[in-house]
Structures are given as C-alpha cells and as structure tokens.
Scaffold this active site. Structure first.
Site, PDB file in Angstrom:
ATOM      1  N   GLY A 105      13.566  -3.817 -13.073  1.00 23.47           N
ATOM      2  CA  GLY A 105      12.165  -3.447 -13.249  1.00 23.47           C
ATOM      3  C   GLY A 105      12.061  -2.338 -14.280  1.00 23.47           C
ATOM      4  CB  ALA A 106      11.354  -2.134 -17.637  1.00 23.00           C
ATOM      5  CG  PHE A 115      -9.102  10.185  -9.564  1.00 21.33           C
ATOM      6  CD1 PHE A 115      -9.199   9.950 -10.913  1.00 21.33           C
ATOM      7  CD2 PHE A 115      -8.885   9.105  -8.711  1.00 21.33           C
ATOM      8  CE1 PHE A 115      -9.069   8.674 -11.424  1.00 21.33           C
ATOM      9  CE2 PHE A 115      -8.760   7.831  -9.217  1.00 21.33           C
ATOM     10  CZ  PHE A 115      -8.848   7.603 -10.576  1.00 21.33           C
ATOM     11  CG  ASP A 165       9.539 -11.449  -8.271  1.00 21.35           C
ATOM     12  OD1 ASP A 165       9.295 -12.532  -7.720  1.00 21.35           O
ATOM     13  OD2 ASP A 165       9.019 -11.092  -9.335  1.00 21.35           O
ATOM     14  CD  GLN A 196      -5.812   2.219  -2.278  1.00 21.35           C
ATOM     15  OE1 GLN A 196      -5.336   2.144  -3.392  1.00 21.35           O
ATOM     16  NE2 GLN A 196      -6.040   3.377  -1.685  1.00 21.35           N
ATOM     17  CG  HIS A 211     -10.836  -0.271  -6.442  1.00 21.66           C
ATOM     18  ND1 HIS A 211     -12.117  -0.397  -6.893  1.00 21.66           N
ATOM     19  CD2 HIS A 211     -10.406   0.956  -6.832  1.00 21.66           C
ATOM     20  CE1 HIS A 211     -12.448   0.726  -7.533  1.00 21.66           C
ATOM     21  NE2 HIS A 211     -11.428   1.557  -7.504  1.00 21.66           N
ATOM     22  CG  LEU A 261     -10.235  -0.895 -10.952  1.00 23.28           C
ATOM     23  CD1 LEU A 261     -10.347  -1.301  -9.505  1.00 23.28           C
ATOM     24  CD2 LEU A 261      -9.179   0.164 -11.115  1.00 23.28           C
ATOM     25  CD  GLU A 305     -13.474   5.882  -6.992  1.00 20.75           C
ATOM     26  OE1 GLU A 305     -12.513   5.550  -6.328  1.00 20.75           O
ATOM     27  OE2 GLU A 305     -13.897   7.050  -7.057  1.00 20.75           O
ATOM     28  NE  ARG A 307     -10.596   4.091  -5.163  1.00 23.43           N
ATOM     29  CZ  ARG A 307      -9.471   4.201  -5.834  1.00 23.43           C
ATOM     30  NH1 ARG A 307      -8.365   3.675  -5.363  1.00 23.43           N
ATOM     31  NH2 ARG A 307      -9.436   4.841  -6.975  1.00 23.43           N
ATOM     32  CG  HIS A 361      -6.090  -0.891  -6.489  1.00 29.27           C
ATOM     33  ND1 HIS A 361      -6.064  -1.298  -7.792  1.00 29.27           N
ATOM     34  CD2 HIS A 361      -6.109   0.463  -6.511  1.00 29.27           C
ATOM     35  CE1 HIS A 361      -6.063  -0.226  -8.575  1.00 29.27           C
ATOM     36  NE2 HIS A 361      -6.074   0.837  -7.831  1.00 29.27           N
ATOM     37  CD  GLU A 380       2.305  -1.422  -6.218  1.00 29.53           C
ATOM     38  OE1 GLU A 380       2.230  -1.273  -7.439  1.00 29.53           O
ATOM     39  OE2 GLU A 380       1.543  -2.144  -5.568  1.00 29.53           O
ATOM     40  NE  ARG A 399      -2.004   3.774  -5.044  1.00 22.90           N
ATOM     41  CZ  ARG A 399      -2.895   3.993  -6.011  1.00 22.90           C
ATOM     42  NH1 ARG A 399      -3.009   5.188  -6.524  1.00 22.90           N
ATOM     43  NH2 ARG A 399      -3.658   3.022  -6.456  1.00 22.90           N
ATOM     44  CB  SER A 456      -0.015   4.589  -7.925  1.00 24.06           C
ATOM     45  OG  SER A 456      -0.927   4.768  -8.982  1.00 24.06           O
TER      46      SER A 456
END
Lengths: 237, 129, 613, 117
Positions: free
Chosen positions: C47-48, C152, C254, C273, C275, C285, C288, C319, C385, C416, C427, C432
């Site tokens: 994973g990158a 936020f 995966d 979660q 949204h 998305l 907000e 939310r 989300h 994640e 969350r 994240s």
C-alpha cells in the site's frame, strides 16, 4: 435515459498482436449525471467485462483515468457524457504512450521525465527543529496553479512536440520544475537546471497550448514553462 | 505493447494548435522564398539587362498572384510571431493567448487587405495586358 | 534494542546473495513461481498511501532496503482524496492544547478509542506536521508565515466545553493530495523501490511469523513472491463494501481480507462512518461547508425536515444525526421521488454567494451530478466514508495474532486498514490523515529497530505461493454462470440498505444470509477476460472475494453488538451500553462462521460520559 | 558525426525572438520603400539600383540578410530537431543548414557590398 454509442479503442496484446488495435462499439443508455467513467463502468460491469482501463477515486483527484474522449484528453471521471454534445462518443487511450491494453497505456516514460527534473524539495540549510519553516502567504501564493497537478498525463500526451520528440520533458515535468523553482524553501535550482536547460527541456516547447486545453485541473503548464524561460533569461543577463 | 495505434481519431484542433501548424507552414514557405529572393536579387550584379530580364519573369501574372499569398504568409508569420513573444514576455499573455491571437489576426487581415487589394488590382491589370 | 532481544539469533542464516548458489536456490524454490519472480527486501510495505509511504521513508532513511507494493501508482492512492485538513494542536492562530485534541478524539470515538494510543498520536501530531513541512508540503500560510489552520467539526476548546478551535492544518482544500504527493516525492528522492500495479494476493505466515507476501503483477501477469524480514500492511479501508461511498474504486478491503484468511482476527469491524452529504448515486463528498454557508436540506414534500430532528441546529447538527434524520425521511417515504435521495438546496444563497464562497462545491455538483446549484438543488444521500475497524495492532503498529498481545513476528499494519484503535466507534474529522501519518511513521521506526537486530532471511516455505497461484488459476479458468460485477452490486446495494446508517437484527440477519448466498454463488463465477496482461476483470473478481469475506465480518459484528455507539446505530437496541459493550470486538473467521472475542478499552484519563454536542 | 553541444537551446530561442522582432521592423521599411507598395508599381533596375548603391541601404540590406537567414534556418533547424531523432542525421542536417546559410550569405553579400549603380 438517452441512447449513446460508445466507440472504444480495443487492443489485447495476446489476441491482437501484430494489429494496430480496433474499435468496438457499445450502444448503451446513459442516465443523467453520468460521466464517461460511469459509462465505461456500465460497459465493463454489464456488457463486456474484458474492457480494461484504469480508475480509482472517480472524482478527479487520483489522475488514473486520463484518456482521449472525442479527440481531446481529459480524465473520464470528470467528463459528463451529456456535455460532450455528441451521440457518438469516441474513447481512446492517451496518445504518445505505448498501449498496454485497451485504454491502459505505459506511463513509465511519463514518470521518467518527472524523475529527471528531481521532483522533490531540495534544501541544504537545516530546517528549524520542532517548528515549521516560515513562508509568507505571498510566497506561498506563487505555488498556486503549479502544485495541484494530479499526474494524469493528459497534458504531456496532448503535446504535439512530445508526439514528435519522445525525449521532450513535456509540460508536466516542466511544471513540476517550476513549482520547485518558485518555492521560497527550495535550494535545488542549480541541480535541477541542467535537466531543464536542455534541447529536450524547456526550449523544446513551441507554446502550442494543447496542454492547457487538456488539463482537467485547469492548470496552465505553458505559464510554468514561460516562467522558467524568463528565470533562465534573468539568470544569464 | 502497441507503439502506434492506427485506428486513432485525429486530435481535436485548438486555436493554439492551428496557430502553430500555420506558423510552421508559413515559416518553411518563407525560407524557400528567401532563398529564391536572394538568388533573384543577385542578378542585380549583372547590370540592368540581366536584372530586368529576371524581374520580368518573376513579375509575370502567376508570380504577381503568388505574391499576394506571400504577403499573407509574411503577415501571418509576423503577427503570430509577435503573439508568441507577447505570450512569453508579458504577465498575463499566457492566459489571454486566444484573445491576443484574435487581435493580431485582425491587424494582419487589415494589413493584408490594405496591401493585397492594390496588388490584386495590379495583377488584374497585368493579366488584362 | 532491548525490545527485540528475544529474536536475536533465532534465524538460520542464509546467504543473502542466494541467487548465485545452488543450495540457496533450492531453499528459495517456490512452487508455481519462476525463480526470477522471487524478490528479497528487508522490508515490504503493501500500500502506498500516507501510512505506507511514511513507513517506507522511515525504513529507507535508516539505510534498509525497502519495497513498496501497490495496486495503483503511488500518487493514485486514496489518501490524496482527503480535502479538509490534518489535525494537530499547533496553536498557530489561537490557544490550543494537545490535551484538548486528546479529549476531542476520545469523545469523538464515543469512548471506544484506546486512550494510550490516542495520547501518543496527538502528542506526535505536531512533530509529524513539522516533518511534512520540512519535506516540502505546500501548506497554506498564516500572515506570519506559519502553517494555516481551520475549523472542523468536533474540534473544540477547553475539553469540549468551549468554542470551536482552529486545529486542522490545511493546504487549501487539497490537504491529502499535497501530503501524498510530497511523500511520494521524498520516496523518489531516497530511491524507495516501488512495485506499482502489483496486486498482493496473500501473506506468507508460518507459526506466527510473517515472511512476506505473494503478489500478482498486473501489467505483465505472473505471480511474484516478496520475501521480507518485515512486512507492513497499509492497504486502506473497505468503503467499497457499500454502494454509495466516498471511497475509491480501489478500497476493497484487500489487506483486511488477507489477514482474515491468514487466520488472524479483525477488530471493531462493525464501525463504518457515514457522511450525510454525498452526491446521490455517486457518493462523492459534498463538504460540510455547503451547510455551513446556509444550505437547506429538503425532502420530497419540500420541507426542511431537520426541524423535526434538531430544531435548534437544523442543518448544522453533527454528521451522524443528519445521516440518521435523512434515513428516517427515506423510511417514511419522503425521499425525493420516493428514492433514497434528499435535496441540498443552495439556490436561496444567490448566484454571487455560491460563486464566491462555494466554488468547489458548485464545480463538484456540475461535474458529477450534472446540476448547477445556482439553478437546481443538488441530489444527495448519506455515503460510506471511513472504516474505523481493521487489523488489531498495538501502539507500535505490530499486528496482534490473538488481537490482544501476541505479536505476529515480522508483521505490522498502519493506516485505515489497522485498528490501533484511535478512532473507536467514530472518527473525528481530519484525524484520518493524522492516524495514517503518525502510525505509518511509528511502524517504520519499529521496523527499523527490528531490522537492526534481525540480520538474516529465514528460508521461505516451499508452498508459500500455492494458495495464491491456485486462486488466480481458478478464477482464470472459472466458467460458471455468475458475473462478479452482478454479485458485487447485490452485495453493495444490500449492505447500504441493511447494514448502513441504521441497523436492526432483522435486516442484519437478512444481510448475513445474502452474503452467505453470495459467497456460494461466488464459487460459480466466470470472467470474460482470460488474458494475463493487465487483466482488470481478474482483479475485480479477486476484490469481490475479499469484499465478501470482510462484509461477513462487518455484518456479524453489527449483529453481535447490541447497542448504539458512534457510527453503529441499532434501532432495536436503546442507547449506548457501557456496562456490556465498552470493549473491542475481535472477530475470527472459522468454518462455522464468525467467532468473537473481546478486549477491554484502554482508559487512562477520560472516563466515559454521554457524548453530546 | 556529432554537432557541437550548444547551451541546450537558450541562444537559439533568444535570438529567434530578437531577430523576429527586428525582422518585423525591417520588413515594414523594406515593404514600404523597396516595393513602393501603395502604388503597387513594377520593380525595375532603375528603381532598385540607385538605392542599392548607397552605404546606408547596404548596411540595411546586410542586416536584413543576416537576420532573415538566421531566423529562417534556425526555424528549419527547430523543425528538424522535432522530427529527426538520429543524432547522426541531425548532425548532417545541422552542417548542411550551416553550409546553406553560408552560401546564401555570401551570395547576398557579393550582391550587395560591391554593387555600384
């Protein structure tokens, strides 16, 4: 729901070897709000599972789905089918790159051009410990229009100069170079300039503006290129 | 891997592309003309007779007509060239290259009419004898 | 290096330059795989995204040979889609404290987050941000030139009692994008070896020791074995189990599924979660900000229905409350046109305000919904989300084989896909990116410590690639009647309906049966592309297999947890039940189905209280 | 065969622009005076010769010649660089263009410099 005909470029290296690709037509119903990527997904999931294309985020930030739609490069996920204005939609792989399969092209040469200009911040002076380096909002503003690139390849692949000269760095790499050149924190100009100031570098651009037309993020690579040229002019005078 | 797919449709032409193609085409034509021009004018060293003989040949109706085209090429190449220079050396030129193109072409067309119409009339005169 | 004392000298040393010698060749013989497809690296990161590349960077900096495997090119990873910001109590613009961030995260997690891990994360947050800045991230700047921060949801002063605080570090609305690209640039600088477009198929784990992974080379086709001393998963979430999701097409669980297949447990998988404002049918998305500027939520009858659910805060309620209110409207038949759609109406703001304040949102609506918010309302619906659950790890990101304390030697997980757990049941916005960065870095540091003690590769088991080879061959040859895409659509549609915003026993049982049925039907699939070169149909079939396995655990977990906590809302169970459920779920997959165990929540400082905003 | 390494194109770029601007100015004068444009008259020896004999016009014409040759052949060279990729072929073309330029320059110079009416 409107009927559209999708004329999609197909090439399977195992079956079509020796040919130069073919075009396959799909007649599908397109719902309101569908992008070209939605239509391709529909084809792949309901009509022909063998169709190959790259896709990931499907909202224009990952840059996977760059392709040529009705003769113009863009990312499929941001192109509303209805906005194309034709009932027949041609979908082709990005030109200028070798086709691996169907709409998937070999992007390695594209990334190689990026590596050539050292696409990373080069700073010799040590940053302050446990604090950020300061940068004024005005200096930060210089980066606007240069750092947002998503590496979709639409610009370089639309460039007639790149089609002719595969060693040309291309608008993408040059824009990246400009992004670092104007960053107040970067000290790597000396290291980078050799790659840019090359006959396949910044001087090769003929200000054709295809890259600007193609960029799905509405960035102006030509602006970056002429800025680099002016920087070099200033440096020499 | 497939190097050159052949069934590919032509890439859509934008203002910039068209301007560039025309710039190249007129540029190459002008180089050819330049060589011809140097050769023709060289005859001036041969004195009045030789020079007038060549000049008569290149001022035949055909050449007079072609000269109108030459004027077009020169004007296009010159004004598109100026556009490129403005794009490269001005602050907002890159953003407004299409408008600059339109403005430049307006001037070029005007000059083409100013120069071309008399040339065309002259051509008609010569043609009529 | 005391930590790894016990592992010193436990390996049989093999010549690291094994390719040259016959004996070494024999040791590396892997059934079904050509020898040149066996790669050796000190560390292999799968994973990158932010977590994967941060870990790779740490390992590379220490001078070890690290390879990053990713099924998309690094900059296509989904971390790049994050917009708003990355939380850190820098106090660049106003007073803020790490403790406040700590509290907000704990409260956001509905007190299910492990407080030791959360405290570590919020303490390291500023350092990570500064390191990002030193790498060259083009953060937005304050007038003094410091990193710009914005408000936020859930970021509050004074332990939840005060006003909102500027805490989310930002780079315009492209924070994730610039972090991802900058990390990639640094990896390029240091020469991290990327294997782009390699799809990892299985882990090599024997006797609680991880020795690498088996992967499929998407471009050329072919199985590759990656032999490593240290393996780290940073494979992202599983939003694609749902039809409507903000997640990338690539987020198909995966890594999580591979861990499950290896007989290891997963933690807290039931917490997903949602949204409230995703573009209808697409899930993309809409931030907000649209509601913050005064947008209305309108049902089919033309009512601003939020006055029924949150008469004070209306559209600005949290939310989860809005998501649930919208869902109630759907259930009572007031969705637009009877469908699962609500209108987000911005027209009353006027063209000028929309153009000036919400240009991005207008662009999104035009590009992805084909709607100009100046003339028409935007059709929206709740969208999956973020997945809070994942691979159980300790605070050093080491994967726990029993979910509690026993480390699967040589195996880490971050981001994640992992569950440390810092997000608990829900969350907090902008945490994240922070989680991925901090834990990517922590995993990298821990790997370095491990590698500096462990010098040799242990020989691979001969049949380590068997399972992967068999599976690929099976799918390539399969010619049953079922289409993978059809099965996936059934799964995603039903997951969204039955295991989404609201859950109840009846729906979940139904969903569980559907999944069981789909798993059976999955055995009879076929794919239309039988070739080896860039076979995306094969990849989709493999991804479906992973989704089906993970979905089963999500549903079983949701069925098992009889309370409402954070993102998990059971209509048939009233409220949060700290007495019985203040604990993490651990789920194993066995022949009989999903098996559960539990572990207590680490509570160091903040005693659970009612979560109210 | 290789052509000499230049600065990668900076000077070619810069002088293409400078000569371009110069050419526009020179052309206007050239057209207005040499071609007697408004009248569209015929060009004869009698018209050309007296002017060509003055020193000012000799300088003018030579400048014009150098600029036009550089601008034109440099333009061709740019096109060649785009479409011809073999280093050897490029080098041959480069020297051919140089030779052509030199020949034309000499041809022009021997027309202009020794001319007496």
């Amino acid at each position: 729901m409107a009927e559209y005909i999708f004329r999609v470029f197909r090439y399977d290296p195992e079956k079509d070897e020796g040919t130069r690709g073919r075009v396959q037509e799909y007649k599908i119903g397109v719902e309101r709000g569908w992008t070209v990527l939605d239509a391709l997904n529909y084809i792949k999931w309901h009509v022909d599972g063998s169709l190959a294309y790259r896709r990931a985020c499907r909202h224009g930030i990952c840059g996977s789905c760059g392709m040529t739609i009705n003769g113009k490069n863009t990312i499929a996920c941001e192109q509303q089918v209805a906005d194309l204005g034709t009932q027949v939609v041609t979908v082709e792989p990005l030109r200028g790159f070798r086709v691996i399969k169907d709409l998937i092209v070999d992007m390695e040469p594209f990334y190689d051009k990026l590596y050539a200009i050292k696409p990373y911040l080069i700073a010799y002076s040590d940053p302050p410990t446990d604090k950020e380096r300061l940068q004024s909002p005005e200096d930060r503003k210089l980066l606007d229009g240069k750092y947002e690139c998503i590496l979709c390849g639409c610009c370089t692949s639309s460039c007639p100069t790149y089609w002719a000269d595969k060693e040309f760095l291309g608008p993408n790499a040059l824009m990246k170079a400009a992004r670092f050149a104007v960053d107040s924190r970067d000290e790597g100009w000396e290291e980078r300039v050799n790659a840019i100031d090359d006959k396949h570098g910044v001087w090769r651009c003929h200000t054709i503006f295809n890259c600007v037309e193609a960029c799905p993020k509405e960035l102006n690579a030509t602006r970056a290129i002429v800025e680099l040229r002016r920087l070099m002019l200033k440096g020499r005078l | 891997m497939l190097e050159k797919p052949s069934v590919i449709k032509r890439y859509r032409l934008h203002v910039g592309t068209i301007a560039w193609i025309l710039h190249r085409a007129t540029g190459l034509l002008l180089v050819l003309y330049l060589m011809l021009h140097i050769w023709v004018i060289h005859h001036v060293s041969q004195g009045p007779a030789g020079f007038n003989k060549v000049m008569k040949a290149v001022q035949s109706p055909l050449f007079l007509f072609l000269e109108i085209g030459l004027l077009g090429c020169v004007l296009y190449h010159a004004f598109n060239g100026l556009r490129i220079i403005i794009v490269e050396f001005s602050r907002e030129g890159v953003e407004a290259h299409k408008q600059i193109f339109a403005a430049m072409m307006a001037v070029a067309v005007f000059l083409f009419l100013v120069g071309g119409v008399p040339m065309f009339i002259h051509f008609l005169h010569v043609l009529a004898g | 290096m005391g930590k790894f004392e016990g592992y010193r000298g436990t390996f049989r040393c093999v010549d690291n330059r094994w390719l040259g010698t016959d004996e070494a060749k024999e040791l590396h013989e892997v059934e079904g795989v050509e020898l040149h497809n066996v790669h050796e690296h000190d560390a292999v990161i799968v994973g990158a995204g932010l977590a994967g590349m941060y870990a790779a960077l740490e390992v590379k900096k220490a001078g070890f040979d690290v390879a990053v495997l990713t099924k998309v090119f690094p900059t296509r990873s989904h971390s790049g889609a994050a917009q708003g910001g990355i939380a850190a109590a820098l106090a660049n613009l106003e007073e803020d404290h790490i403790e406040w961030h700590f509290y907000d995260t704990v409260k956001g997690s509905d007190f299910l987050g492990d407080q030791d891990a959360i405290e570590l994360m919020v303490r390291e947050a500023p350092l990570v941000i500064f390191e990002y800045e030193h790498m060259g991230v083009p953060f937005s700047r304050t007038p003094e030139g410091k990193i710009m921060q914005r408000y936020f949801g859930g970021h509050v002063k004074d332990f939840g009692r005060g006003k909102p605080v500027l805490r989310a570090c930002m780079a315009a609305d492209r924070t994730g994008h610039v972090l991802l690209h900058t990390l990639w640039e640094q990896c390029v600088k240091l020469g991290v070896r990327f294997y782009s477009e390699y799809y990892v198929l299985s882990l090599i784990i024997t006797d609680g020791h991880c020795q690498g992974v088996v992967a499929w080379d998407l471009i050329n086709g072919g199985i590759h074995v990656f032999h490593a001393k240290a393996t780290c998963f940073a494979t992202g979430g599983y939003g694609r189990a749902y039809k409507i999701t903000t997640n990338s097409h690539a987020n198909t669980a995966d890594g999580v599924a591979m861990v499950l297949e290896a007989g290891l447990p997963l933690e807290d998988m039931e917490f997903v979660q949602f949204h409230p404002t995703g573009i209808a049918k697409q899930g993309i998305l809409i931030s907000e900000a649209a509601r913050g500027e005064g947008g209305y939520l309108i049902n089919d009858k033309g009512e601003r229905f939020m006055e029924r659910y949150a008469p004070d805060k209306m559209e600005l309620a949290p939310r989860d409350i809005i998501s649930r209110s919208m869902w109630t409207e759907f259930l009572e038949g007031r969705g637009i046109g009877g469908e699962r759609v609500i209108h987000l109406d911005l027209r009353h703001l006027g063209a000028d305000k929309i153009k000036e304040r919400l240009p991005q949102i207008r662009e999104l609506a035009m590009k992805f919904a084909g709607v100009d918010p100046i003339d028409e309302p935007i059709p929206i619906q709740p969208t999956a989300h973020y997945s809070m659950g994942g691979i159980p790890t300790d605070i050093n990101c080491r994967v726990l084989g029993d979910g509690k304390e026993q480390w699967v030697r040589g195996f880490w997980a971050a981001g994640e896909c992992a569950c440390v757990s810092v997000h608990g049941a829900n969350r907090l916005g902008t945490n994240s990116l922070l989680d991925a960065s901090v834990h990517g870095k922590r995993a990298g540091r821990d790997i370095v410590e491990y590698l500096s003690v462990v010098e040799c590769f242990e020989p691979l088991p001969v049949d380590c690639a068997r399972k992967a080879v068999d599976r690929v061959n099976w799918i390539l040859k399969a010619d049953g009647p079922e289409r993978p895409s059809e099965l996936r659509e059934i799964l995603q549609d039903n997951m969204y309906e039955l295991c989404g915003v609201f859950r109840n026993e009846e729906d979940l049982t139904k969903m569980y049966d559907i999944i069981k049925d789909l798993q059976k039907r999955y055995q009879n699939i076929h794919i239309e592309d039988k070739s080896k070169v860039f076979n995306t149909h094969l990849m989709e079939a493999l991804e479906l297999g992973h989704l089906l396995e993970v979905a089963e655990v999500i549903v079983a977990g949701a069925l098992n947890r009889t309370e409402c906590r954070g993102a998990h809302w059971r209509t048939d169970c009233p409220g949060r039940d700290d007495e019985n459920w203040l604990k993490h779920t651990l789920a194993w997959k066995t022949e009989e189905g999903v098996e559960f165990d539990y572990k207590p929540v680490v509570i160091t400082r903040f005693i659970p209280e009612v979560r109210k905003y | 065969m290789k052509f000499p390494r230049t600065s990668g194109g900076f000077y070619a770029w810069l002088f293409q622009r400078l000569t371009g601007i110069l050419l526009v100015i020179l052309l206007i004068i050239h057209f207005a005076i040499t071609h007697n444009l408004p009248k569209g008259g015929e060009v004869t020896y009698a018209l050309v010769a007296p002017r060509l004999a003055t020193a000012t016009w000799k300088v003018f014409d030579l400048t014009f010649l150098v600029c036009a040759l550089f601008h034109g052949l440099n333009g061709v060279w740019m096109v060649v660089q785009d479409y011809v990729h073999s280093e050897t072929a490029q080098a041959w073309i480069f020297y051919a263009l140089c030779t052509l330029g030199l020949v034309l320059l000499v041809l022009g110079a021997i027309t202009v410099i020794p001319f007496k009416a």
